[in-house]
Write a protein that holds these residues in place. Structure first.
Motif, mmCIF file in Angstrom:
data_model
loop_
_atom_site.group_PDB
_atom_site.id
_atom_site.type_symbol
_atom_site.label_atom_id
_atom_site.label_comp_id
_atom_site.label_asym_id
_atom_site.label_seq_id
_atom_site.Cartn_x
_atom_site.Cartn_y
_atom_site.Cartn_z
ATOM 1 N N TYR A 134 0.828 -1.207 0.000
ATOM 2 C CA TYR A 134 0.000 0.000 0.000
ATOM 3 C C TYR A 134 0.862 1.257 0.000
ATOM 4 O O TYR A 134 0.634 2.193 -0.785
ATOM 5 C CB TYR A 134 -0.913 -0.032 1.224
ATOM 6 C CG TYR A 134 -1.761 1.196 1.441
ATOM 7 C CD1 TYR A 134 -2.798 1.511 0.574
ATOM 8 C CD2 TYR A 134 -1.543 2.035 2.531
ATOM 9 C CE1 TYR A 134 -3.590 2.626 0.773
ATOM 10 C CE2 TYR A 134 -2.330 3.150 2.739
ATOM 11 C CZ TYR A 134 -3.350 3.445 1.867
ATOM 12 O OH TYR A 134 -4.126 4.542 2.069
ATOM 13 N N ALA A 135 1.890 1.274 0.865
ATOM 14 C CA ALA A 135 2.766 2.445 0.960
ATOM 15 C C ALA A 135 3.530 2.672 -0.333
ATOM 16 O O ALA A 135 3.669 3.818 -0.794
ATOM 17 C CB ALA A 135 3.730 2.271 2.130
ATOM 18 N N VAL A 136 4.013 1.590 -0.937
ATOM 19 C CA VAL A 136 4.780 1.709 -2.173
ATOM 20 C C VAL A 136 3.901 2.243 -3.304
ATOM 21 O O VAL A 136 4.300 3.161 -4.036
ATOM 22 C CB VAL A 136 5.383 0.340 -2.554
ATOM 23 C CG1 VAL A 136 5.965 0.373 -3.967
ATOM 24 C CG2 VAL A 136 6.464 -0.058 -1.558
ATOM 25 N N CYS A 137 2.702 1.691 -3.449
ATOM 26 C CA CYS A 137 1.803 2.120 -4.528
ATOM 27 C C CYS A 137 1.352 3.568 -4.336
ATOM 28 O O CYS A 137 1.325 4.353 -5.304
ATOM 29 C CB CYS A 137 0.591 1.193 -4.593
ATOM 30 S SG CYS A 137 0.969 -0.489 -5.124
ATOM 31 N N GLN A 159 -6.421 1.712 -8.767
ATOM 32 C CA GLN A 159 -6.124 0.393 -8.211
ATOM 33 C C GLN A 159 -6.189 0.409 -6.683
ATOM 34 O O GLN A 159 -6.669 -0.542 -6.057
ATOM 35 C CB GLN A 159 -4.739 -0.068 -8.673
ATOM 36 C CG GLN A 159 -4.640 -0.321 -10.171
ATOM 37 C CD GLN A 159 -3.219 -0.596 -10.629
ATOM 38 O OE1 GLN A 159 -2.267 -0.463 -9.844
ATOM 39 N NE2 GLN A 159 -3.056 -0.972 -11.883
ATOM 40 N N ILE A 160 -5.725 1.493 -6.096
ATOM 41 C CA ILE A 160 -5.704 1.588 -4.632
ATOM 42 C C ILE A 160 -7.119 1.680 -4.072
ATOM 43 O O ILE A 160 -7.491 0.953 -3.141
ATOM 44 C CB ILE A 160 -4.863 2.804 -4.181
ATOM 45 C CG1 ILE A 160 -3.378 2.577 -4.517
ATOM 46 C CG2 ILE A 160 -5.036 3.058 -2.680
ATOM 47 C CD1 ILE A 160 -2.501 3.776 -4.242
ATOM 48 N N VAL A 161 -7.930 2.598 -4.618
ATOM 49 C CA VAL A 161 -9.257 2.843 -4.034
ATOM 50 C C VAL A 161 -10.208 1.669 -4.266
ATOM 51 O O VAL A 161 -11.198 1.516 -3.540
ATOM 52 C CB VAL A 161 -9.868 4.144 -4.596
ATOM 53 C CG1 VAL A 161 -8.998 5.337 -4.256
ATOM 54 C CG2 VAL A 161 -10.080 4.054 -6.108
ATOM 55 N N LYS A 162 -9.919 0.829 -5.260
ATOM 56 C CA LYS A 162 -10.776 -0.323 -5.521
ATOM 57 C C LYS A 162 -10.341 -1.570 -4.753
ATOM 58 O O LYS A 162 -11.038 -2.583 -4.789
ATOM 59 C CB LYS A 162 -10.792 -0.623 -7.024
ATOM 60 C CG LYS A 162 -11.570 0.402 -7.844
ATOM 61 C CD LYS A 162 -11.651 -0.008 -9.296
ATOM 62 C CE LYS A 162 -12.498 0.972 -10.102
ATOM 63 N NZ LYS A 162 -12.614 0.565 -11.529
ATOM 64 N N ASN A 163 -9.217 -1.488 -4.083
ATOM 65 C CA ASN A 163 -8.712 -2.642 -3.335
ATOM 66 C C ASN A 163 -9.372 -2.695 -1.953
ATOM 67 O O ASN A 163 -9.199 -1.787 -1.138
ATOM 68 C CB ASN A 163 -7.192 -2.545 -3.187
ATOM 69 C CG ASN A 163 -6.570 -3.853 -2.727
ATOM 70 O OD1 ASN A 163 -7.146 -4.577 -1.911
ATOM 71 N ND2 ASN A 163 -5.399 -4.164 -3.246
ATOM 72 N N LYS A 164 -10.115 -3.740 -1.690
ATOM 73 C CA LYS A 164 -10.853 -3.867 -0.429
ATOM 74 C C LYS A 164 -9.934 -4.070 0.767
ATOM 75 O O LYS A 164 -10.364 -3.939 1.917
ATOM 76 C CB LYS A 164 -11.840 -5.030 -0.517
ATOM 77 C CG LYS A 164 -12.852 -4.901 -1.651
ATOM 78 C CD LYS A 164 -13.696 -3.646 -1.499
ATOM 79 C CE LYS A 164 -14.735 -3.544 -2.615
ATOM 80 N NZ LYS A 164 -15.546 -2.295 -2.508
ATOM 81 N N GLN A 165 -8.673 -4.392 0.510
ATOM 82 C CA GLN A 165 -7.726 -4.566 1.607
ATOM 83 C C GLN A 165 -7.308 -3.241 2.223
ATOM 84 O O GLN A 165 -6.724 -3.230 3.298
ATOM 85 C CB GLN A 165 -6.474 -5.313 1.119
ATOM 86 C CG GLN A 165 -6.726 -6.776 0.754
ATOM 87 C CD GLN A 165 -5.465 -7.462 0.293
ATOM 88 O OE1 GLN A 165 -4.814 -7.053 -0.664
ATOM 89 N NE2 GLN A 165 -5.105 -8.534 0.984
ATOM 90 N N TYR A 166 -7.600 -2.147 1.531
ATOM 91 C CA TYR A 166 -7.240 -0.814 2.031
ATOM 92 C C TYR A 166 -8.527 -0.078 2.405
ATOM 93 O O TYR A 166 -9.115 0.625 1.577
ATOM 94 C CB TYR A 166 -6.475 -0.025 0.968
ATOM 95 C CG TYR A 166 -5.322 -0.784 0.344
ATOM 96 C CD1 TYR A 166 -4.510 -1.623 1.109
ATOM 97 C CD2 TYR A 166 -5.050 -0.664 -1.012
ATOM 98 C CE1 TYR A 166 -3.458 -2.310 0.537
ATOM 99 C CE2 TYR A 166 -3.997 -1.351 -1.593
ATOM 100 C CZ TYR A 166 -3.206 -2.172 -0.816
ATOM 101 O OH TYR A 166 -2.165 -2.863 -1.401
ATOM 102 N N PRO A 167 -9.004 -0.215 3.639
ATOM 103 C CA PRO A 167 -10.333 0.296 4.003
ATOM 104 C C PRO A 167 -10.478 1.813 3.922
ATOM 105 O O PRO A 167 -11.574 2.309 3.698
ATOM 106 C CB PRO A 167 -10.512 -0.198 5.448
ATOM 107 C CG PRO A 167 -9.124 -0.432 5.946
ATOM 108 C CD PRO A 167 -8.339 -0.893 4.762
ATOM 109 N N PHE A 168 -9.403 2.570 4.090
ATOM 110 C CA PHE A 168 -9.502 4.031 4.089
ATOM 111 C C PHE A 168 -8.937 4.653 2.816
ATOM 112 O O PHE A 168 -8.711 5.857 2.766
ATOM 113 C CB PHE A 168 -8.774 4.605 5.308
ATOM 114 C CG PHE A 168 -9.294 4.088 6.617
ATOM 115 C CD1 PHE A 168 -10.532 4.502 7.100
ATOM 116 C CD2 PHE A 168 -8.566 3.180 7.358
ATOM 117 C CE1 PHE A 168 -11.022 4.018 8.300
ATOM 118 C CE2 PHE A 168 -9.050 2.686 8.566
ATOM 119 C CZ PHE A 168 -10.280 3.102 9.035
#
Length: 266
Positions: A134-137, A159-168
């Motif tokens: 997450y930090a790298v992307c 890609q980040i906002v659609k990833n359910k692993q990143y809730p915020f």
């Protein structure tokens, strides 16, 4: 006439030694020895080297081999290196060198992908570091945005906002909205801003007000003055400290465009 030189005569008995000492007549042994004190008659072989401290007697210990890291330890070291690159990238950008910051971000992304492949090959998928990815992307997207690589930044943000692993991660739709605003894609910008508002807690008022102000500016650019007025007046309801000069000026122009002289006076 002939004879011995004057002052000398023949010596009888045992002759004296050159050191002036005689011999022990009882044993027939010299009174002194030619063996030096403290040294052996047959010194140990030293391979022809001068070794007064006898250091060659003890064989040198072989150098200890450096303990080889386990596969998991090697992966941990790779993680540390990736963390370091991300931090350096962010610091470099703060110092104004956006190009170098982007290069470091790309290098961090490359190493992070290598790390994921190695974990997969070693059946260590349960140890994947989601936070590191997450930090790298996110850092890579930010650095692309800073270098005006809008399409690359939007691709990564999506890609980040659609990833359910990143809730915020939905909060970063603000960044996407800012890119669309710069590209004068007002409708897309408003959509991103509104979706970001749903992710921002109500107690973080300063950020929420900035987003609402940007929504008002986008409506103003589209000449949708009633919608722009709604956004601007919402800021007024929560205090004028969130209404900067440009926002206030746009609000007056909206009133003027709609012919609302009373509001203009107030």
């Amino acid at each position: 006439a002939g004879g011995m030189p004057p002052g000398t005569s023949r010596m009888s008995g045992m002759p004296q030694s050159r050191t002036g000492f005689g011999r022990d007549t009882a044993t027939g042994r010299p009174m002194t020895s030619n063996r030096a004190a403290g040294y052996s008659a047959a010194p140990k072989k030293t391979n022809g080297l001068f070794d007064p401290m006898k250091q060659g007697e003890a064989s040198a210990k072989p150098l200890e081999k450096k303990t080889e890291l386990s596969p998991e330890q090697k992966l941990r070291e790779m993680e540390k290196e990736i963390h370091r690159l991300v931090e350096q990238s962010a610091i470099t950008r703060e110092n104004g060198n956006v190009r170098e910051a982007l290069e470091k971000a790309k290098e961090a992304g490359k190493k992070e992908r290598q790390l994921c492949r190695l974990r997969e090959q070693q059946n260590l998928l349960d140890q994947l570091n989601v936070d590191l990815t997450y930090a790298v992307c996110l850092n890579l997207a930010i650095q692309h945005q800073a270098n005006d690589n809008d399409n690359e930044a939007l691709t990564i943000y999506t890609q980040i906002v659609k990833n359910k692993q990143y809730p915020f991660s939905g909060r970063f739709r603000v960044n996407m909205g800012n890119i669309y605003f710069k590209q004068e894609k007002w409708t897309a910008a408003i959509k991103m801003y509104r979706m970001a508002l749903d992710q921002i807690p109500n107690n973080v008022q300063a950020i929420r007000f900035k987003i609402m102000r940007n929504i008002g500016h986008a409506f103003f650019k589209m000449h949708q003055f009633p919608d722009a007025i709604d956004s601007y007046e919402n800021l007024l309801m929560h205090g004028g400290q969130h209404l900067d000069f440009m926002t206030g000026f746009n609000l007056i122009l909206c009133y003027y465009a709609l012919g609302d002289k009373d509001k203009m006076k107030s």
